[in-house]
Design a protein around this motif. Structure first.
Motif, PDB file in Angstrom:
ATOM      1  N   LEU A  47       8.038   7.647  -6.487  1.00 60.03           N
ATOM      2  CA  LEU A  47       6.761   7.503  -5.776  1.00 60.03           C
ATOM      3  C   LEU A  47       6.603   6.053  -5.330  1.00 60.03           C
ATOM      4  N   GLY A  48       6.034   5.833  -4.183  1.00 56.28           N
ATOM      5  CA  GLY A  48       5.601   4.494  -3.785  1.00 56.28           C
ATOM      6  C   GLY A  48       6.729   3.540  -3.449  1.00 56.28           C
ATOM      7  N   SER A  49       6.500   2.236  -3.712  1.00 53.78           N
ATOM      8  CA  SER A  49       7.415   1.201  -3.251  1.00 53.78           C
ATOM      9  C   SER A  49       8.789   1.274  -3.921  1.00 53.78           C
ATOM     10  N   LEU A  50       8.845   1.937  -5.076  1.00 50.35           N
ATOM     11  CA  LEU A  50      10.134   2.100  -5.759  1.00 50.35           C
ATOM     12  C   LEU A  50      11.126   2.842  -4.854  1.00 50.35           C
ATOM     13  N   GLY A  51      10.602   3.612  -3.910  1.00 55.91           N
ATOM     14  CA  GLY A  51      11.444   4.340  -2.965  1.00 55.91           C
ATOM     15  C   GLY A  51      12.334   3.429  -2.148  1.00 55.91           C
ATOM     16  N   TYR A 108       0.843   8.387  -1.456  1.00 56.24           N
ATOM     17  CA  TYR A 108       1.457   7.125  -1.882  1.00 56.24           C
ATOM     18  C   TYR A 108       2.211   6.497  -0.718  1.00 56.24           C
ATOM     19  N   ALA A 109       2.035   5.187  -0.553  1.00 55.57           N
ATOM     20  CA  ALA A 109       2.697   4.478   0.547  1.00 55.57           C
ATOM     21  C   ALA A 109       3.819   3.614  -0.003  1.00 55.57           C
ATOM     22  N   GLU A 110       4.864   3.469   0.832  1.00 59.33           N
ATOM     23  CA  GLU A 110       6.084   2.780   0.394  1.00 59.33           C
ATOM     24  C   GLU A 110       6.138   1.341   0.913  1.00 59.33           C
ATOM     25  N   ASP A 111       5.577   1.097   2.103  1.00 68.18           N
ATOM     26  CA  ASP A 111       5.567  -0.271   2.639  1.00 68.18           C
ATOM     27  C   ASP A 111       4.251  -0.495   3.387  1.00 68.18           C
ATOM     28  N   ASN A 112       4.069  -1.700   3.905  1.00 67.49           N
ATOM     29  CA  ASN A 112       2.774  -2.061   4.477  1.00 67.49           C
ATOM     30  C   ASN A 112       2.453  -1.280   5.749  1.00 67.49           C
ATOM     31  N   GLN A 113       3.494  -0.988   6.544  1.00 66.96           N
ATOM     32  CA  GLN A 113       3.247  -0.165   7.730  1.00 66.96           C
ATOM     33  C   GLN A 113       2.755   1.218   7.317  1.00 66.96           C
ATOM     34  N   GLU A 114       3.354   1.717   6.242  1.00 64.60           N
ATOM     35  CA  GLU A 114       2.954   3.057   5.793  1.00 64.60           C
ATOM     36  C   GLU A 114       1.525   3.039   5.244  1.00 64.60           C
ATOM     37  N   ILE A 115       1.108   1.924   4.654  1.00 65.36           N
ATOM     38  CA  ILE A 115      -0.284   1.811   4.183  1.00 65.36           C
ATOM     39  C   ILE A 115      -1.220   1.971   5.376  1.00 65.36           C
ATOM     40  N   PHE A 116      -0.915   1.238   6.442  1.00 62.73           N
ATOM     41  CA  PHE A 116      -1.742   1.287   7.649  1.00 62.73           C
ATOM     42  C   PHE A 116      -1.776   2.710   8.215  1.00 62.73           C
ATOM     43  N   ASP A 117      -0.605   3.300   8.375  1.00 70.26           N
ATOM     44  CA  ASP A 117      -0.521   4.629   8.983  1.00 70.26           C
ATOM     45  C   ASP A 117      -1.159   5.704   8.107  1.00 70.26           C
TER      46      ASP A 117
END
Lengths: 404, 111
Positions: free
Chosen positions: A281-285, A138-147
């Motif tokens: 989990l995810g963006s709620l972080g 699960y990714a938290e922000d857009n940079q994390e999606i990319f990485d």
């Protein structure tokens, strides 16, 4: 060496750029909100010749993942993306992908599952696919999606297990953030080209996934071959063992690109001396970091754990991180109907298998943000206070901001 | 195959950059090579057994490799062409399609 570029990207564009950087060779997908811009961008990149890849348009999500399974078995690095009901339609093939041990990477842009219809965000879709044998990050922000997508290919191709990269629909998928785009030539050392283990080759024909029987049996060369249960056992154990690979990949990524996500399994915030934890989990972080700050201002020793790897579940590491916790309030946008939220249930189970301590923390399941219902940092902070003051019945999940 | 697919296959067959993937120590996915008996003996599935009556078999009577419809229709590929054709009873499941298709009723199913 060319410089990396920082672009203002939505989560979906960040995902498409990551897929392009990974040199994915076959993309197949069917449009569904909020995922569509990912593959629309990819088809544009392929059309313009920026990405040398085969785009296979199909008539359903079931076919999209099937194309990916076939292409992966034929030796290509593949990608697909979907959301909600599209993921539900893929369900059968998700088991096929994991059982065939194909390193497929898929984006699940989290959206609530019907009925009734919703296109807005929650995480019921990917959580419902928990038991298909896929790795879920699960990714938290857009940079994390990319990485995470870049790491996902490396993880998948080391453990031969498909990876689902999940991120919140609209909240991330359609929101712009600055994203550092690594140029493909800069990370060829991190992610070498993919060489398959299954080699479908017309010169030496092979049945992949033939019928296996209950027991082991000899093949035509008198070699004892696995039965069904042995294959399942390998997948189950390899999935648990992939925790180490996820950690290693995260630190290798940090070494090359200088960005890290704690241990790669979950991220923490002000957790060192914390007694009252928020687990999510995810963006709620991101939202919950503010709640932690708010609680700290009130002299409550709050901390945050944002789970990145939900499957495999980092039970041992989580229990260790929570060993001084008095309460752990699990905020999640999903529910395992008939019991708690899925993450809360798993966390409770982890304490019984991994902790000898008799004073286990109070783990409260909180269901929030279903179908796009807003969750504010003030509400999550208030809920943690209620849990501490024992104002919530822990025998049932607490429904935050549900106006009944 | 399109040019892109051809290039993908060409790229994958080169042994470059393969150090990070370790060889597999275990059999983790099911695969087999097509061969007789790969799925085990299937003769014990049979409840009825086909029997060729040579006197009625067209190929036998004319002593020529003709008709062979049973060979053509057998879904398991366990009938060998011949005068008369020969059934492999290690793998015949006893479905009875050969008996049904024989134009001269030269195959009968026996309990």
């Amino acid at each position: 060496m060319k410089m990396n570029s920082e672009l203002l990207l939505t989560g979906n564009y960040a995902a498409a750029h990551a897929v392009k950087s990974c040199g994915v060779q076959v993309v197949s997908a069917y449009p569904i909100t909020p995922q569509s811009p990912v593959v629309e961008t990819l088809s544009e990149m392929i059309y313009k010749g920026e990405l040398k890849s085969e785009f296979v348009p199909v008539e359903s999500e079931h076919s999209a993942i099937t194309v990916c399974i076939s292409a992966s078995a034929a030796g290509a690095r593949v990608f697909t993306a979907t959301s909600a009901n599209g993921l539900m339609l893929m369900h059968e093939q998700l088991h096929w992908a994991a059982g065939s041990r194909l390193p497929i990477v898929m984006c699940c842009v989290n959206r609530g599952v019907s009925a009734p219809w919703t296109i807005l965000n929650d995480q019921q879709d990917s959580i419902s696919q928990r038991d298909t044998g896929w790795i879920q990050l699960y990714a938290e922000d857009n940079q994390e999606i990319f990485d995470t997508l870049i790491q996902a290919y490396k993880i998948a191709e080391q453990v031969y297990i498909p990876v689902m990269v999940c991120y919140d629909g609209f909240i991330l998928s359609h929101s712009c953030m600055p994203v550092n785009i690594e140029l493909p030539e800069n990370f060829s050392s991190f992610l070498p080209s993919y060489k398959p283990i299954i080699n479908l080759d017309s010169k030496s024909p092979k049945n992949v996934n033939p019928v296996v029987l209950a027991d082991k049996r000899l093949d035509k060369n008198n070699v004892l071959r696995n039965g069904y249960m042995e294959f399942r056992n390998h997948l189950a154990n390899d999935l648990i063992d992939s925790l180490k690979i996820i950690e290693k990949t995260n630190s290798e990524f940090n070494g090359i690109f200088g960005r890290t996500y704690n241990n790669g399994l979950f991220k923490t915030y002000r957790a060192e001396d914390a007694e009252h934890f928020i687990v999510t989990l995810g963006s709620l972080g991101s939202e919950c970091k503010e709640s932690v700050n708010l609680l700290r201002e009130k002299s409550i020793k709050a901390g945050l754990i944002n789970i990145k790897s939900y499957r495999p579940f980092p039970a041992e590491q989580l229990v260790k991180a929570l060993q001084k916790a008095k309460t752990a309030t699990v905020f999640e946008k999903d529910i395992s109907y008939g019991f708690d939220g899925a993450v809360a249930g798993d966390l409770k189970a982890a304490f019984f298998s991994h902790s000898d301590d008799l004073n286990k923390p109070l783990i409260q399941s909180v269901i929030c943000g279903l179908g796009g219902r807003n969750v504010s940092y003030k509400e999550t902070a208030e809920t943690v206070e209620k849990v501490i003051e024992k104002k919530i019945n822990p025998k049932r999940p607490y429904w935050l901001n549900c106006k009944i | 195959m399109t040019d892109t697919v051809r290039e993908i296959f060409a790229a994958n067959s080169s042994p470059l950059n393969r150090k990070y993937q370790s060889p597999l120590p275990r059999e983790i996915f099911a695969a087999s090579s097509p061969s007789i008996g790969e799925a085990g003996l299937t003769s014990d599935w049979r409840s009825e057994t086909p029997e060729i009556i040579p006197d009625k078999c067209i190929a036998f009577k004319k002593n020529k490799l003709i008709c062979q419809l049973c060979w053509g229709y057998c879904p398991e590929g366990v009938i060998k062409k011949g005068t008369p054709p020969v059934i492999d009873f290690d793998y015949c499941k006893g479905c009875g399609i050969c008996a049904e298709e024989c134009p001269n009723n030269a195959i009968v199913m026996k309990k």
